[in-house]
Design a protein around this motif. Structure first.
Motif, PDB file in Angstrom:
ATOM      1  N   ASP A  24       0.840  -1.183   0.000  1.00 52.00           N
ATOM      2  CA  ASP A  24       0.000   0.000   0.000  1.00 52.00           C
ATOM      3  C   ASP A  24       0.885   1.246   0.000  1.00 52.00           C
ATOM      4  O   ASP A  24       1.873   1.314   0.723  1.00 52.00           O
ATOM      5  N   GLU A  25       0.535   2.232  -0.816  1.00 52.84           N
ATOM      6  CA  GLU A  25       1.351   3.443  -0.905  1.00 52.84           C
ATOM      7  C   GLU A  25       1.585   4.095   0.454  1.00 52.84           C
ATOM      8  O   GLU A  25       2.655   4.634   0.708  1.00 52.84           O
ATOM      9  N   GLU A  26       0.588   4.082   1.321  1.00 56.95           N
ATOM     10  CA  GLU A  26       0.740   4.689   2.641  1.00 56.95           C
ATOM     11  C   GLU A  26       1.844   4.019   3.452  1.00 56.95           C
ATOM     12  O   GLU A  26       2.490   4.661   4.276  1.00 56.95           O
ATOM     13  N   ASP A  27       2.062   2.738   3.226  1.00 56.83           N
ATOM     14  CA  ASP A  27       3.086   2.004   3.961  1.00 56.83           C
ATOM     15  C   ASP A  27       4.464   2.096   3.310  1.00 56.83           C
ATOM     16  O   ASP A  27       5.445   1.644   3.882  1.00 56.83           O
ATOM     17  N   CYS A  28       4.532   2.645   2.111  1.00 55.18           N
ATOM     18  CA  CYS A  28       5.782   2.651   1.350  1.00 55.18           C
ATOM     19  C   CYS A  28       6.409   4.026   1.194  1.00 55.18           C
ATOM     20  O   CYS A  28       7.366   4.175   0.446  1.00 55.18           O
ATOM     21  N   THR A  29       5.895   5.031   1.884  1.00 51.10           N
ATOM     22  CA  THR A  29       6.391   6.391   1.672  1.00 51.10           C
ATOM     23  C   THR A  29       7.884   6.518   1.934  1.00 51.10           C
ATOM     24  O   THR A  29       8.568   7.285   1.254  1.00 51.10           O
ATOM     25  N   ASP A  30       8.432   5.766   2.882  1.00 55.30           N
ATOM     26  CA  ASP A  30       9.864   5.829   3.165  1.00 55.30           C
ATOM     27  C   ASP A  30      10.700   5.244   2.031  1.00 55.30           C
ATOM     28  O   ASP A  30      11.855   5.617   1.852  1.00 55.30           O
ATOM     29  N   LEU A  31      10.125   4.345   1.268  1.00 53.64           N
ATOM     30  CA  LEU A  31      10.855   3.672   0.192  1.00 53.64           C
ATOM     31  C   LEU A  31      10.693   4.344  -1.165  1.00 53.64           C
ATOM     32  O   LEU A  31      11.543   4.187  -2.032  1.00 53.64           O
ATOM     33  N   MET A  32       9.614   5.068  -1.355  1.00 56.83           N
ATOM     34  CA  MET A  32       9.227   5.522  -2.690  1.00 56.83           C
ATOM     35  C   MET A  32      10.285   6.366  -3.398  1.00 56.83           C
ATOM     36  O   MET A  32      10.551   6.151  -4.580  1.00 56.83           O
ATOM     37  N   GLU A  33      10.907   7.292  -2.715  1.00 57.62           N
ATOM     38  CA  GLU A  33      11.885   8.163  -3.370  1.00 57.62           C
ATOM     39  C   GLU A  33      13.066   7.359  -3.909  1.00 57.62           C
ATOM     40  O   GLU A  33      13.453   7.506  -5.064  1.00 57.62           O
ATOM     41  N   GLY A  34      13.627   6.508  -3.075  1.00 54.32           N
ATOM     42  CA  GLY A  34      14.773   5.703  -3.499  1.00 54.32           C
ATOM     43  C   GLY A  34      14.426   4.702  -4.582  1.00 54.32           C
ATOM     44  O   GLY A  34      15.161   4.544  -5.557  1.00 54.32           O
ATOM     45  N   VAL A  35      13.305   4.017  -4.413  1.00 54.55           N
ATOM     46  CA  VAL A  35      12.891   3.022  -5.407  1.00 54.55           C
ATOM     47  C   VAL A  35      12.554   3.710  -6.728  1.00 54.55           C
ATOM     48  O   VAL A  35      12.951   3.239  -7.802  1.00 54.55           O
ATOM     49  N   ASN A  36      11.854   4.830  -6.681  1.00 49.62           N
ATOM     50  CA  ASN A  36      11.538   5.564  -7.918  1.00 49.62           C
ATOM     51  C   ASN A  36      12.809   5.977  -8.654  1.00 49.62           C
ATOM     52  O   ASN A  36      12.873   5.925  -9.878  1.00 49.62           O
ATOM     53  N   ARG A  69     -14.256  -4.354   0.910  1.00 50.94           N
ATOM     54  CA  ARG A  69     -13.778  -4.636  -0.432  1.00 50.94           C
ATOM     55  C   ARG A  69     -14.077  -3.525  -1.430  1.00 50.94           C
ATOM     56  O   ARG A  69     -13.632  -3.581  -2.551  1.00 50.94           O
ATOM     57  N   ASP A  70     -14.805  -2.492  -1.026  1.00 53.30           N
ATOM     58  CA  ASP A  70     -15.167  -1.451  -1.978  1.00 53.30           C
ATOM     59  C   ASP A  70     -14.150  -0.305  -2.036  1.00 53.30           C
ATOM     60  O   ASP A  70     -14.258   0.589  -2.849  1.00 53.30           O
ATOM     61  N   GLU A  71     -13.116  -0.305  -1.196  1.00 51.05           N
ATOM     62  CA  GLU A  71     -12.099   0.734  -1.246  1.00 51.05           C
ATOM     63  C   GLU A  71     -11.066   0.374  -2.308  1.00 51.05           C
ATOM     64  O   GLU A  71     -10.408  -0.657  -2.227  1.00 51.05           O
ATOM     65  N   LEU A  72     -10.919   1.216  -3.312  1.00 51.50           N
ATOM     66  CA  LEU A  72     -10.013   0.935  -4.417  1.00 51.50           C
ATOM     67  C   LEU A  72      -8.677   1.628  -4.200  1.00 51.50           C
ATOM     68  O   LEU A  72      -8.613   2.732  -3.674  1.00 51.50           O
ATOM     69  N   SER A  73      -7.618   0.984  -4.617  1.00 58.41           N
ATOM     70  CA  SER A  73      -6.296   1.595  -4.568  1.00 58.41           C
ATOM     71  C   SER A  73      -5.352   0.832  -5.485  1.00 58.41           C
ATOM     72  O   SER A  73      -5.656  -0.258  -5.943  1.00 58.41           O
ATOM     73  N   VAL A  74      -4.214   1.434  -5.731  1.00 57.95           N
ATOM     74  CA  VAL A  74      -3.164   0.792  -6.507  1.00 57.95           C
ATOM     75  C   VAL A  74      -1.984   0.596  -5.580  1.00 57.95           C
ATOM     76  O   VAL A  74      -1.663   1.459  -4.767  1.00 57.95           O
ATOM     77  N   LEU A  75      -1.340  -0.522  -5.697  1.00 52.12           N
ATOM     78  CA  LEU A  75      -0.190  -0.792  -4.850  1.00 52.12           C
ATOM     79  C   LEU A  75       1.081  -0.216  -5.456  1.00 52.12           C
ATOM     80  O   LEU A  75       1.214  -0.079  -6.665  1.00 52.12           O
ATOM     81  N   TYR A  76       2.016   0.106  -4.584  1.00 51.13           N
ATOM     82  CA  TYR A  76       3.319   0.579  -5.002  1.00 51.13           C
ATOM     83  C   TYR A  76       4.273  -0.610  -5.028  1.00 51.13           C
ATOM     84  O   TYR A  76       4.176  -1.464  -4.149  1.00 51.13           O
TER      85      TYR A  76
END
Length: 82
Positions: A24-36, A69-76
């Protein structure tokens, strides 16, 4: 996450990469900059194609599954522009 840092390995020079981890993007904020940064380098500088999983439960958010199950999101990193 050490595996992501080897995408740009010049010794083995992979040109197609399948990345099956996602969160989940909310759980990956610490990783996103480096991984991107690594994904951008792979696609722009090394012309590599990267496929990322979008999640095991379709378009629903991992945090709410199976209750809401009705909450939509995209995973990082599937949501990364790279």
């Amino acid at each position: 996450m050490d595996a992501i840092m080897h995408i740009n390995d010049q010794d083995h020079a992979p040109n197609i990469i399948s990345y099956s981890w996602g969160g989940d993007e909310e759980d990956c904020t610490d990783l996103m900059e480096g991984v991107n940064r690594v994904l951008e380098e792979a696609t722009i500088d090394h012309n590599r194609t990267i496929f990322c999983s979008a999640g095991d439960v379709g378009s629903t958010n991992n945090k709410t599954y199976p209750k809401e199950r009705d909450e939509l999101s995209v995973l990082y990193p599937a949501s990364s522009p790279w």
